[in-house]
Enzyme design. Structure first.
Site, PDB file in Angstrom:
ATOM      1  N   HIS A   1       0.828  -1.209   0.000  1.00 24.94           N
ATOM      2  CA  HIS A   1       0.000   0.000   0.000  1.00 24.94           C
ATOM      3  C   HIS A   1       0.863   1.261   0.000  1.00 24.94           C
ATOM      4  O   HIS A   1       0.661   2.162  -0.833  1.00 24.94           O
ATOM      5  CB  HIS A   1      -0.906  -0.016   1.232  1.00 24.94           C
ATOM      6  CG  HIS A   1      -1.855   1.135   1.294  1.00 24.94           C
ATOM      7  ND1 HIS A   1      -3.147   1.068   0.827  1.00 24.94           N
ATOM      8  CD2 HIS A   1      -1.699   2.409   1.780  1.00 24.94           C
ATOM      9  CE1 HIS A   1      -3.748   2.235   1.010  1.00 24.94           C
ATOM     10  NE2 HIS A   1      -2.881   3.064   1.587  1.00 24.94           N
ATOM     11  N   GLU A   2       1.816   1.306   0.899  1.00 21.79           N
ATOM     12  CA  GLU A   2       2.646   2.511   1.001  1.00 21.79           C
ATOM     13  C   GLU A   2       3.600   2.652  -0.179  1.00 21.79           C
ATOM     14  O   GLU A   2       3.923   3.773  -0.591  1.00 21.79           O
ATOM     15  CB  GLU A   2       3.426   2.508   2.319  1.00 21.79           C
ATOM     16  CG  GLU A   2       2.559   2.454   3.575  1.00 21.79           C
ATOM     17  CD  GLU A   2       1.493   3.540   3.615  1.00 21.79           C
ATOM     18  OE1 GLU A   2       1.693   4.611   3.002  1.00 21.79           O
ATOM     19  OE2 GLU A   2       0.457   3.316   4.262  1.00 21.79           O
TER      20      GLU A   2
END
Length: 466
Positions: free
Chosen positions: A22-23
């Site tokens: 996600h990051e």
């Protein structure tokens, strides 16, 4: 203790992979858009580990609280920015670039799911065939006339290859038909199941979906309908007796045929299993046939925990092995392009279904008890890991989809909330006020905390109730 550590490790891997992916989505798109990244953190709070790398000296950190992560970018709203670096600040980028950076995190989670499904479909996965078992009396499946050994071919005209396909199609049909009355569907309360019976003939079964909806989809959907996986009707004859087991202590031998348990006649091996499992630490009187002689033998099943419940076992197997593995399973495999198409389709269907279920939670059609917190997710992670790498990867893909969709919801503090702010900015041709964003953040945080409270409550309730 070792079991707890295994489940904890399985959960940590799932959580770590999803946060990193996600990051990284935010990070990569920010870099592509020319935005300077100051910190990439897994977890919140004070860093317990960090290092600096690259021309921008980006800090790569691990926070003290690992339930999440963030990418900190150069931004005038957080700290003064030098004039020579102002063009690299997030807040001065065109709204299109800012939206791309925000959306990249959730989309990275969805892309991860596609890649996992693609790899599984291409390499091939071994799945259970959709073979139905004998349903409990008075259940919806029994009323539909489902018989032990019938093989599902289609659900509402859609082809089914595996037991998981069948479960998914049944659940989708139930949810999609819940509004059937308004849509003019003639029989929204039922699903049509096309099966192949023991004589290799095609038969149609009409399964009533009402019990599933009445329970708010809480629990196992197939169990609520009385739909079971096939159980071969094996003769109740003992096979190997485990040394040191209650069965050996009672004098039971391989080859003994069970005629009755506590005076109740026994026909199949499944009847024996049910009686033993339901009587942990309680004496049972077994009537067995041995060398044409009927014997009465007392045995006390050893009680042990199984997913919060206590069940009994005596340490003996069945003599007849039943159907072979090849008869019960099927390998699903596609060529590289078809596998990619199937992966995209699978991700799209599960994403859409997640949104529909969230909407039905808000309207009360789906029970809020379906929400799961970290304890339940850790439990499922451990269970899927024990079942094999294929099941674990499918679980990872499913949670990745859920995380991606959840973050796209238009709730302040989530990525979807920031996208909402940017959409408002496009419509009003100017950024939203700091006061408006502050109020939105407070509301979003309150909603998120409420959601987490529900999830934790459900986790605790499941632990207590088993």
């Amino acid at each position: 203790m070792s079991n707890f550590l295994f489940y904890l490790a399985a959960f940590a891997v799932v959580l770590g992979v999803l946060i990193v992916v996600h990051e990284l989505g935010h990070y990569w798109v920010a870099r592509l858009c020319g935005v300077k990244v100051l910190r990439f953190s897994i977890g919140f709070g004070r860093p317990v580990f960090s290092l600096f790398s690259g021309a921008d000296r980006t800090e790569w950190a691990v926070g003290a609280f690992p339930l999440g992560g963030y990418v900190k970018m150069l931004d005038e709203r957080e700290a003064p920015v030098a004039a020579q670096e102002l063009h690299r600040a997030f807040n001065v980028q065109p709204v299109g670039k800012r939206m791309a950076i925000v959306a990249a995190g959730p989309l990275a989670n969805l892309l991860l799911a596609v890649l996992i499904y693609w790899g599984l479909f291409y390499s091939g996965t071994e799945e259970l065939r959709p073979i139905l078992g004998a349903p409990p009396a008075a259940s919806a499946a029994a009323e539909a006339g489902i018989q032990n050994g019938e093989v599902v071919v289609r659900v509402d005209g859609r082809p089914v290859q595996t037991w998981q396909d069948f479960r998914w199609e049944l659940l989708q049909s139930s949810v999609n038909k819940s509004a059937g009355a308004e849509g003019g569907e003639p029989d929204p309360g039922y699903v049509s199941i096309e099966v192949q019976d023991a004589r290799q003939q095609i038969v149609f079964r009409r399964l009533n979906l009402t019990p599933l909806r009445e329970q708010g989809y809480e629990g196992d959907p197939l169990g609520l309908l009385g739909v079971n996986f096939f159980r071969p009707q094996l003769a109740p004859v003992f096979g190997k007796v485990t040394p040191g087991s209650p069965a050996e202590a009672a004098g039971l031998l391989s080859g003994d045929r069970v005629l009755a348990v506590d005076g109740v006649a026994i026909e199949f091996w499944s009847d024996v299993v049910q009686k033993i499992r339901s009587a942990p630490d309680q004496p049972l009187r077994l009537s067995v046939l041995r060398d044409d002689a009927r014997l009465e033998i007392s045995v006390v099943p050893e009680g042990y925990g199984d997913r919060g419940a206590r069940i009994g076992r005596i340490g003996v197997g069945v003599r007849d092995a039943g159907p072979s593995r090849d008869e019960l399973t099927v390998t699903v495999r596609y060529d590289v392009l078809t596998a990619l198409s199937k992966a995209v389709e699978e991700t799209w269907e599960k994403s859409s279904f997640s949104l529909v279920m969230m909407g039905k939670m808000l309207t009360g059609e789906v029970s809020w008890r379906n929400l799961s917190g970290p304890v339940t997710i850790a439990d499922y992670a451990g269970q899927s890991a024990r079942m094999g790498i294929d099941y674990y990867l499918k679980f990872l893909a499913l949670v990745s989809i859920s995380l991606g969709i959840l973050n796209l919801l238009p709730v302040p503090v989530l990525d979807g909330g920031h996208l909402m702010y940017h959409m408002i900015e496009i419509i009003k041709r100017g950024p939203v006020s700091e006061r408006f964003m502050e109020i939105g953040q407070q509301i979003g945080l309150a909603l998120l905390l409420l959601l987490m409270a529900f999830a934790f409550y459900n986790d605790i309730n499941r632990l207590i109730s088993g």
